[in-house]
Design an enzyme around this catalytic site. Structure first.
Site, PDB file in Angstrom:
ATOM      1  N   GLU A   1      -1.566  -9.653   2.846  1.00 36.80           N
ATOM      2  CA  GLU A   1      -2.309  -9.958   3.785  1.00 36.80           C
ATOM      3  C   GLU A   1      -3.169  -9.945   4.541  1.00 36.80           C
ATOM      4  OE1 GLU A   1      -1.999  -5.405   5.745  1.00 36.80           O
ATOM      5  OE2 GLU A   1      -1.378  -6.883   3.635  1.00 36.80           O
TER       6      GLU A   1
ATOM      7  N   CYS B   1       0.885  -1.103  -0.213  1.00 37.88           N
ATOM      8  CA  CYS B   1       0.161  -0.036  -0.041  1.00 37.88           C
ATOM      9  C   CYS B   1       0.992   1.382   0.066  1.00 37.88           C
ATOM     10  CB  CYS B   1      -0.629  -0.276   1.202  1.00 37.88           C
ATOM     11  SG  CYS B   1      -2.699   1.374   1.020  1.00 37.88           S
TER      12      CYS B   1
ATOM     13  N   HIS C   1      -3.501  -4.795  -0.229  1.00 40.10           N
ATOM     14  CA  HIS C   1      -2.828  -5.619   1.372  1.00 40.10           C
ATOM     15  C   HIS C   1      -3.017  -7.561   1.143  1.00 40.10           C
ATOM     16  CE1 HIS C   1      -2.819  -1.830   3.579  1.00 40.10           C
ATOM     17  NE2 HIS C   1      -3.520  -1.551   3.073  1.00 40.10           N
TER      18      HIS C   1
END
Length: 544
Positions: free
Chosen positions: A518, A381, A516
């Site tokens: 994750e 990001c 993102h």
């Protein structure tokens, strides 16, 4: 019909209600139960999207674009078959907002709107809706028993227990059994008083989860059962573990899932937890160690980067590597060159997402170090946006900046997204004056990767879907000069042609993404991008 397990906490906060509830869900899922989870947060914020990470920790983003509590990240990581959505997290603020909107529309026919029945009825309707289509719904109530903020939720749970009956509703209460070092013993009195507090508002626990950092003796277990009016076999010991992924096995070995199946009349096969055993075995027996330097501005609270921490852990499990995270304060790095030693000792560098100008020069300093010294780099990001700014400044030699940091910059290489399609395909329009809450590009979005790029090789595909949470994007008019200077734009959004990823061909491993990754990592297999990043760190470490 859906069965409900309500989860509360007592004595102190941060006992691990989310992890315990998710672990129970994992065990039930391993028995073939179709299970979902919901988090109820008593704070007045509509959602955690604009809350400080120092107060709330990470904001977890769901596929449908909800900004939610970080516990939903645990829910998704522990469950194989259930993805969280907007219906799996709601706050007092959201409940009150819904009730007030109904009052304005005249839906209460001029009646006096009160906490009981209107707020509690709204809570109950949300709980019931979140469990539709599932065998079991586990509902976690945030906060600690006795907090004034959580009383409407507790009352709603009390009413639902009466309305649903014993065969469709259970209450599981987490409590602390502290160890007093000077006395050399654990104390049960806080647990007794916590249950007393629950009973004073009409709630009797069916299950007690006793958290402690020391062994709780059978005598104390019997004592807790006697004075809390809970079956002894329903008093579950949950001592501190080396890995959170041991908790499903801990609960199963004390027959918690059997007790629940009996209560709900579920005739199911035994739980197969072999996958969890493999995860724990790999985590606790690594074959090597790598250090990842994470350069951020919320590093004083690791929970601010919870999903990234877990994704690195998962990648380590995949490669049997112990991934140690060295947190570096980006703001301090701006002026303190002694912190460069931490970058020198790292096997990889990661710059996570964030907002605002504070600390950005320190992050850029870390990116320059990674680029020039060929250290594996992953930007996420803001970490991608700053990688682009760093390259433009130091390779293209232009005074590039983001309009987030300087609205009057002459070279806005990063700018505000003014129009985009959301996850429903609806046009969203924003300006600098728009509200901060809920005004970003959120949720799962499709991206197209350039064939032959490192990212396409990592994913093994050219079409991917990843979750987003940002309101600034790379300015496409800088694509050509960047690529001419050696930076590869390796991914674009499928519909708007927004830049999704960049990489460097003359670097062993330099990848930065706008999304993102994750949020979709799992302990059973990790995530392709983090797996590749940790492997690159391992290779770098071995080549030192």
């Amino acid at each position: 019909m859906t069965k409900f397990i309500f989860v509360t906490g007592g004595v102190v906060s941060s006992l691990g209600k989310g992890i315990t509830a998710a672990s129970l869900a994992a065990v039930l899922e391993a028995r073939g139960v179709n299970v979902t989870m919901t988090k109820m947060d008593p704070y007045i914020n509509v959602d955690p999207g604009t809350m400080s990470p120092f107060q709330h920790g990470e904001v977890f983003v769901t596929e449908d674009g909800a900004e939610t509590d970080l516990d939903l990240g645990y829910y998704e990581r522990f469950l194989r078959h259930s993805k969280m959505s907007k219906s799996n997290n709601f706050t007092s603020g959201r409940i009150y907002q819904n009730v007030l909107n109904k009052e304005r529309r005249g839906e209460y026919l001029g009646g006096t709107v009160q906490v009981i029945p209107h707020i509690t009825d709204e809570i109950k309707s949300k709980i019931l809706a979140s469990g539709e289509g599932y065998d079991v719904a586990i509902i976690e109530i945030g906060g600690t028993v006795g907090d004034i903020e959580s009383l409407p939720f507790m009352e709603a749970v009390r009413q639902m227990q009466v309305e649903l009956g014993r065969h469709r509703a259970m209450l599981m209460h987490l409590t602390l059994v502290p160890y007093i070092a000077s006395a050399g013993e654990t104390k049960t009195k806080p647990t007794q008083h916590s249950v007393k507090e629950l009973r004073s508002i009409g709630l009797q626990p069916d299950i007690l989860i006793c958290r402690s950092d020391h062994h709780i003796s059978p005598d104390n277990r019997r004592k807790i059962a006697l004075f809390t009016n809970v079956e002894e076999r329903a008093v579950i010991m949950c001592e501190d573990a080396q890995s959170i992924y041991q908790i499903p096995r801990t609960l199963h070995e004390q027959d918690l899932d059997d007790l629940i199946c009996e209560r709900f009349g579920l005739d199911l096969p035994e739980a197969d937890l072999s996958d969890w055993d493999k995860v724990v075995e790999a985590q606790l027996n690594p074959e090597s160690t790598v250090t990842v330097a994470m350069v951020g501005k919320y590093v004083e609270l690791p929970d601010a980067y919870k999903s990234i921490n877990e994704a690195l852990l998962h990648a380590g499990i995949t490669h049997k590597v112990d991934v140690k995270i060295d947190y570096i304060d980006a703001e301090r790095l701006e002026d303190d060159d002694s912190l460069l030693a931490q970058l020198h000792n790292a096997d990889a560098i990661l710059v996570p997402g964030g907002f605002g100008e504070r600390g950005t020069m320190g992050k850029i300093k870390a990116i320059t170090y990674a680029r020039e010294n060929k250290v594996p780099y992953l930007g996420i990001c803001l970490g991608m946006q700053l990688a682009v700014i760093e390259y433009a400044r130091n390779v293209l030699h232009i005074d590039a900046n983001s309009s987030e940091f300087d609205r009057k910059t002459a070279e806005p290489i990063i700018g505000l997204i003014t129009e985009w399609l959301d996850e429903r395909g609806e046009l969203q329009i924003r300006s600098d004056d728009s509200d901060l809450g809920g005004t970003m590009r959120l949720g799962a979005q499709q991206a197209e990767l350039v064939a032959g790029s490192k990212l396409a090789q990592i994913y093994g595909a050219t079409n991917i879907t990843e979750r987003h949470r940002h309101r600034y994007e790379m300015n496409n008019r800088y694509i050509e000069p960047l690529e001419q200077a050696g930076m590869t734009i390796s991914g674009y959004s499928a519909k708007q042609h927004l830049v999704e990823s960049v990489e460097l061909a003359d670097h062993p491993w330099f990848v930065a993404v706008q999304f993102h990754p994750e949020f979709t990592s799992s302990p059973r297999g990790g995530h392709p991008l983090f797996n590749s990043f940790v492997k690159a760190a391992k290779n770098y470490s071995e080549a030192k």
